[in-house]
Scaffold this motif. Structure first.
Motif, PDB file in Angstrom:
ATOM      1  N   GLU A 142     -17.022 -60.979  33.526  1.00  0.00           N
ATOM      2  CA  GLU A 142     -17.115 -60.494  34.909  1.00  0.00           C
ATOM      3  C   GLU A 142     -15.927 -59.616  35.307  1.00  0.00           C
ATOM      4  O   GLU A 142     -16.020 -58.850  36.275  1.00  0.00           O
ATOM      5  N   ARG A 173     -17.414 -61.413  43.964  1.00  0.00           N
ATOM      6  CA  ARG A 173     -18.344 -61.614  45.089  1.00  0.00           C
ATOM      7  C   ARG A 173     -17.862 -60.961  46.378  1.00  0.00           C
ATOM      8  O   ARG A 173     -18.623 -60.859  47.330  1.00  0.00           O
ATOM      9  N   ILE A 176     -19.957 -57.916  45.329  1.00  0.00           N
ATOM     10  CA  ILE A 176     -21.367 -58.253  45.101  1.00  0.00           C
ATOM     11  C   ILE A 176     -21.549 -59.687  45.590  1.00  0.00           C
ATOM     12  O   ILE A 176     -21.481 -60.642  44.808  1.00  0.00           O
ATOM     13  N   TYR A 179     -23.695 -62.271  43.709  1.00  0.00           N
ATOM     14  CA  TYR A 179     -23.584 -62.302  42.244  1.00  0.00           C
ATOM     15  C   TYR A 179     -23.798 -63.705  41.687  1.00  0.00           C
ATOM     16  O   TYR A 179     -23.285 -64.688  42.203  1.00  0.00           O
ATOM     17  N   GLN A 183     -27.515 -62.364  36.987  1.00  0.00           N
ATOM     18  CA  GLN A 183     -27.617 -61.093  37.709  1.00  0.00           C
ATOM     19  C   GLN A 183     -28.197 -59.998  36.827  1.00  0.00           C
ATOM     20  O   GLN A 183     -27.807 -59.832  35.668  1.00  0.00           O
ATOM     21  N   ILE A 186     -26.972 -54.540  37.256  1.00  0.00           N
ATOM     22  CA  ILE A 186     -25.586 -54.093  37.474  1.00  0.00           C
ATOM     23  C   ILE A 186     -25.332 -52.735  36.830  1.00  0.00           C
ATOM     24  O   ILE A 186     -24.668 -51.871  37.415  1.00  0.00           O
TER      25      ILE A 186
END
Length: 234
Positions: A142, A173, A176, A179, A183, A186
């Motif tokens: 991430e 987050r 997003i 998220y 997900q 992206i």
């Protein structure tokens, strides 16, 4: 029927199967991408493959190996060696995994380097070639998504009940809010919103600085795989 006859029949069948598979491939590299995550990473790279219109006959993405870096390497090596025995070799193999709190992270990196060295010694590849590549994220995949929005170099450490990976997700987050690990969309969003080039630039700059300083928290080289896939048809 003797064992020799069975062997030759199997060999002929395998050669026929390989010839059929090759006939469906496009004239660019055959690539294997093995991911640590069962959802996040495979979903992302399947989307990349789809949007870049890369052929499934050339690109195999597999996230079925479990969550540890050494499992990623072992699974990648197994698939690579099984296909090599039939004469159908992958041009590139990418092992995608996180640092997070995995105890086998360094072992997996060493195994990848060792296998490339062995392939050179066996003259399967030339000394200037590289088949196996580690695509690593510290602390988690991430972080690559986060770099689409902010070039943060804030170190991540475990705090209370929250893992370092959870902390990256908390930061993500902010950009997003919805998220989750499952997900989708992206990569498409990064293209539509013009975020991808900036993310690659941030990732490359931070990763190169990390190699010099020896401090990889945080960093990622996902940009290398994205660049490779974007240029694959060329």
């Amino acid at each position: 029927m003797g064992s020799d006859d069975l062997f030759h029949k199997r060999k002929a069948r395998n050669e026929k199967d390989n010839a059929r598979k090759k006939s469906f491939r496009k004239p660019y590299d055959r690539v294997l991408i093995i991911c640590e995550g069962g959802k996040t990473e495979p979903y992302y790279f399947e989307e990349v493959k789809s949007i870049l219109e890369l052929d499934s006959a050339n690109i195999k993405i597999d996230g079925s190996c479990g969550s540890s870096p050494i499992n990623v390497f072992n699974h990648a090596a197994l698939i690579f060696n099984e296909d090599r025995k039939t004469g159908d070799i992958y041009n590139r193999v990418f092992c995608v995994f996180d640092r997070d709190s995995h105890t086998s992270y360094e072992e997996a990196l060493q195994k990848i380097d060792s296998l490339n060295t062995q392939l050179v010694k066996k003259k399967i590849i030339n000394a200037d070639e590289l088949i196996f590549t580690a695509i690593k994220s510290v602390p988690s995949f991430e972080y690559w998504f986060l770099l689409h929005y902010i070039p943060t170099t804030k170190p991540y450490e475990k705090s209370g009940d929250k893992s370092v990976g959870d902390q990256v997700i908390d930061d993500l987050r902010e950009y997003i809010p919805s998220y989750k690990k499952t997900q989708k969309g992206i990569f498409e969003r990064s293209i539509k919103e013009g975020l991808l080039d900036g993310a690659k630039a941030h990732s490359k700059r931070i990763f190169e600085a990390a190699k010099i300083s020896g401090e990889f928290n945080p960093s990622t080289n996902v940009h290398e795989l994205i660049d490779y896939l974007q240029n694959l048809k060329d």
